[in-house]
Write a protein that holds these residues in place. Sequence first.
Motif, PDB file in Angstrom:
ATOM      1  N   LEU A 193     -32.623  49.935  19.113  1.00  0.00           N
ATOM      2  CA  LEU A 193     -32.956  49.381  17.812  1.00  0.00           C
ATOM      3  C   LEU A 193     -34.101  48.380  17.922  1.00  0.00           C
ATOM      4  O   LEU A 193     -35.017  48.368  17.088  1.00  0.00           O
ATOM      5  N   ASN A 194     -34.068  47.560  18.977  1.00  0.00           N
ATOM      6  CA  ASN A 194     -35.145  46.595  19.183  1.00  0.00           C
ATOM      7  C   ASN A 194     -36.467  47.294  19.426  1.00  0.00           C
ATOM      8  O   ASN A 194     -37.520  46.829  18.963  1.00  0.00           O
ATOM      9  N   GLN A 195     -36.419  48.402  20.154  1.00  0.00           N
ATOM     10  CA  GLN A 195     -37.648  49.158  20.420  1.00  0.00           C
ATOM     11  C   GLN A 195     -38.244  49.690  19.118  1.00  0.00           C
ATOM     12  O   GLN A 195     -39.469  49.684  18.925  1.00  0.00           O
ATOM     13  N   ILE A 196     -37.364  50.151  18.225  1.00  0.00           N
ATOM     14  CA  ILE A 196     -37.839  50.681  16.943  1.00  0.00           C
ATOM     15  C   ILE A 196     -38.442  49.557  16.088  1.00  0.00           C
ATOM     16  O   ILE A 196     -39.523  49.699  15.517  1.00  0.00           O
ATOM     17  N   LEU A 197     -37.731  48.427  16.023  1.00  0.00           N
ATOM     18  CA  LEU A 197     -38.185  47.327  15.180  1.00  0.00           C
ATOM     19  C   LEU A 197     -39.475  46.698  15.689  1.00  0.00           C
ATOM     20  O   LEU A 197     -40.307  46.245  14.897  1.00  0.00           O
ATOM     21  N   LEU A 198     -39.646  46.675  17.003  1.00  0.00           N
ATOM     22  CA  LEU A 198     -40.812  46.011  17.588  1.00  0.00           C
ATOM     23  C   LEU A 198     -41.947  46.973  17.914  1.00  0.00           C
ATOM     24  O   LEU A 198     -42.994  46.548  18.396  1.00  0.00           O
TER      25      LEU A 198
ATOM     26  N   TRP B  29     -41.157  58.278  12.528  1.00  0.00           N
ATOM     27  CA  TRP B  29     -40.162  58.383  11.465  1.00  0.00           C
ATOM     28  C   TRP B  29     -39.055  57.353  11.650  1.00  0.00           C
ATOM     29  O   TRP B  29     -38.465  56.858  10.676  1.00  0.00           O
ATOM     30  N   GLU B  30     -38.765  56.977  12.914  1.00  0.00           N
ATOM     31  CA  GLU B  30     -37.731  55.969  13.154  1.00  0.00           C
ATOM     32  C   GLU B  30     -38.163  54.584  12.657  1.00  0.00           C
ATOM     33  O   GLU B  30     -37.394  53.887  11.979  1.00  0.00           O
ATOM     34  N   THR B  31     -39.401  54.200  12.999  1.00  0.00           N
ATOM     35  CA  THR B  31     -39.876  52.889  12.549  1.00  0.00           C
ATOM     36  C   THR B  31     -40.035  52.862  11.029  1.00  0.00           C
ATOM     37  O   THR B  31     -39.752  51.849  10.382  1.00  0.00           O
ATOM     38  N   ALA B  32     -40.485  53.980  10.465  1.00  0.00           N
ATOM     39  CA  ALA B  32     -40.637  54.047   9.008  1.00  0.00           C
ATOM     40  C   ALA B  32     -39.284  53.897   8.317  1.00  0.00           C
ATOM     41  O   ALA B  32     -39.149  53.160   7.326  1.00  0.00           O
ATOM     42  N   LEU B  33     -38.262  54.597   8.829  1.00  0.00           N
ATOM     43  CA  LEU B  33     -36.926  54.519   8.248  1.00  0.00           C
ATOM     44  C   LEU B  33     -36.381  53.102   8.328  1.00  0.00           C
ATOM     45  O   LEU B  33     -35.821  52.578   7.346  1.00  0.00           O
ATOM     46  N   ALA B  34     -36.551  52.463   9.485  1.00  0.00           N
ATOM     47  CA  ALA B  34     -36.045  51.092   9.656  1.00  0.00           C
ATOM     48  C   ALA B  34     -36.713  50.140   8.674  1.00  0.00           C
ATOM     49  O   ALA B  34     -36.055  49.299   8.042  1.00  0.00           O
TER      50      ALA B  34
ATOM     51  N   LEU C  73     -47.460  51.264   5.606  1.00  0.00           N
ATOM     52  CA  LEU C  73     -47.254  52.217   6.700  1.00  0.00           C
ATOM     53  C   LEU C  73     -48.401  53.229   6.769  1.00  0.00           C
ATOM     54  O   LEU C  73     -48.888  53.563   7.854  1.00  0.00           O
ATOM     55  N   ILE C  74     -48.822  53.701   5.618  1.00  0.00           N
ATOM     56  CA  ILE C  74     -49.945  54.644   5.579  1.00  0.00           C
ATOM     57  C   ILE C  74     -51.217  53.986   6.102  1.00  0.00           C
ATOM     58  O   ILE C  74     -51.983  54.584   6.858  1.00  0.00           O
ATOM     59  N   SER C  75     -51.430  52.733   5.702  1.00  0.00           N
ATOM     60  CA  SER C  75     -52.630  52.013   6.132  1.00  0.00           C
ATOM     61  C   SER C  75     -52.684  51.867   7.649  1.00  0.00           C
ATOM     62  O   SER C  75     -53.760  51.940   8.251  1.00  0.00           O
TER      63      SER C  75
ATOM     64  N   VAL D  12     -43.212  43.883   5.328  1.00  0.00           N
ATOM     65  CA  VAL D  12     -42.226  44.716   6.027  1.00  0.00           C
ATOM     66  C   VAL D  12     -42.911  45.945   6.623  1.00  0.00           C
ATOM     67  O   VAL D  12     -42.655  46.330   7.770  1.00  0.00           O
ATOM     68  N   GLY D  13     -43.795  46.563   5.843  1.00  0.00           N
ATOM     69  CA  GLY D  13     -44.503  47.732   6.339  1.00  0.00           C
ATOM     70  C   GLY D  13     -45.349  47.427   7.563  1.00  0.00           C
ATOM     71  O   GLY D  13     -45.557  48.292   8.419  1.00  0.00           O
ATOM     72  N   ALA D  14     -45.829  46.195   7.652  1.00  0.00           N
ATOM     73  CA  ALA D  14     -46.631  45.785   8.803  1.00  0.00           C
ATOM     74  C   ALA D  14     -45.767  45.319   9.967  1.00  0.00           C
ATOM     75  O   ALA D  14     -46.297  44.948  11.019  1.00  0.00           O
ATOM     76  N   GLY D  15     -44.446  45.340   9.787  1.00  0.00           N
ATOM     77  CA  GLY D  15     -43.537  44.932  10.860  1.00  0.00           C
ATOM     78  C   GLY D  15     -43.331  43.438  10.963  1.00  0.00           C
ATOM     79  O   GLY D  15     -42.828  42.943  11.963  1.00  0.00           O
ATOM     80  N   MET D  16     -43.691  42.701   9.929  1.00  0.00           N
ATOM     81  CA  MET D  16     -43.529  41.242   9.934  1.00  0.00           C
ATOM     82  C   MET D  16     -42.162  40.890   9.335  1.00  0.00           C
ATOM     83  O   MET D  16     -42.053  40.352   8.235  1.00  0.00           O
ATOM     84  N   TYR D  17     -41.106  41.192  10.079  1.00  0.00           N
ATOM     85  CA  TYR D  17     -39.750  41.054   9.564  1.00  0.00           C
ATOM     86  C   TYR D  17     -39.377  39.594   9.314  1.00  0.00           C
ATOM     87  O   TYR D  17     -38.781  39.258   8.290  1.00  0.00           O
TER      88      TYR D  17
END
Length: 235
Positions: free
Chosen positions: A4-9, A15-20, A60-62, A122-127
């Motif tokens: 999960l950490n690998q996906i989030l980071l 598709w996994e990171t997009a879903l998360a 995500l598209i960007s 969120v799309g940029a991964g800045m949780y």
Amino acid sequence: MEYLNQILLSDEITWETALARFLISFFLGTLVGLERETHNQPAGLRTHILISIGSTMVMLISIFIPQTFTEFQNGDPGRIAAQVISGIGFLGAGAIMKFGANVRGLTTAASIWVMAAVGLAVGAGMYTVSLIGVTVVLFALTAMDLFEKTFFKERTLRRIELTVKKKHSKIQPVNDVLKRMDVHVSSVGFDRNVNEATDKLTFLVGVTRKMDIQQLVELLEQLPGTVSVSVEIIQ
């Protein structure tokens, strides 16, 4: 947990990171949407969720385009996302409604704009930034709402029309009554009827919801020279 950490980071859009990120965006949009829904605002739960998810998808598209199409490596990932901030104004404008001289929906319009920014984050991964942002937004919408209602009385606009005999057409006694009843005067109008020797005083005022309108009318009726009194809500 490590997976999960690998996906989030992960910096790569799969598709996994997009879903998360969609799930996180859905959750954050739900928090703010529920708060707006409890206040019966035109933009409520579903609207905020869709705005948050849509903004996440754009981000995500960007990021995905320059990662996937190597010939676009010099492209700016923020270019597409930037259009969300300008385009979201159309939705915000739709949430603002005017009832006569009263305007409602400005706070909801602002929350729509903020949720677009949260979705992009969120799309940029800045949780962490997203969570902090939503926490501050909810604090502003709940705790600060209570603070505002406690220290700043909510008022509705009303029009007071007072017809008095010409020789008694003094504004100061009326102002004294209005001040006594905690009525804020926005503007004053004056109209003289020469044939009937009367003056009409028109006051645009702000009154609290707890104010006794009947008591206000009775006090105005007791003023010398009063012919008629009317108090109406401005539509």
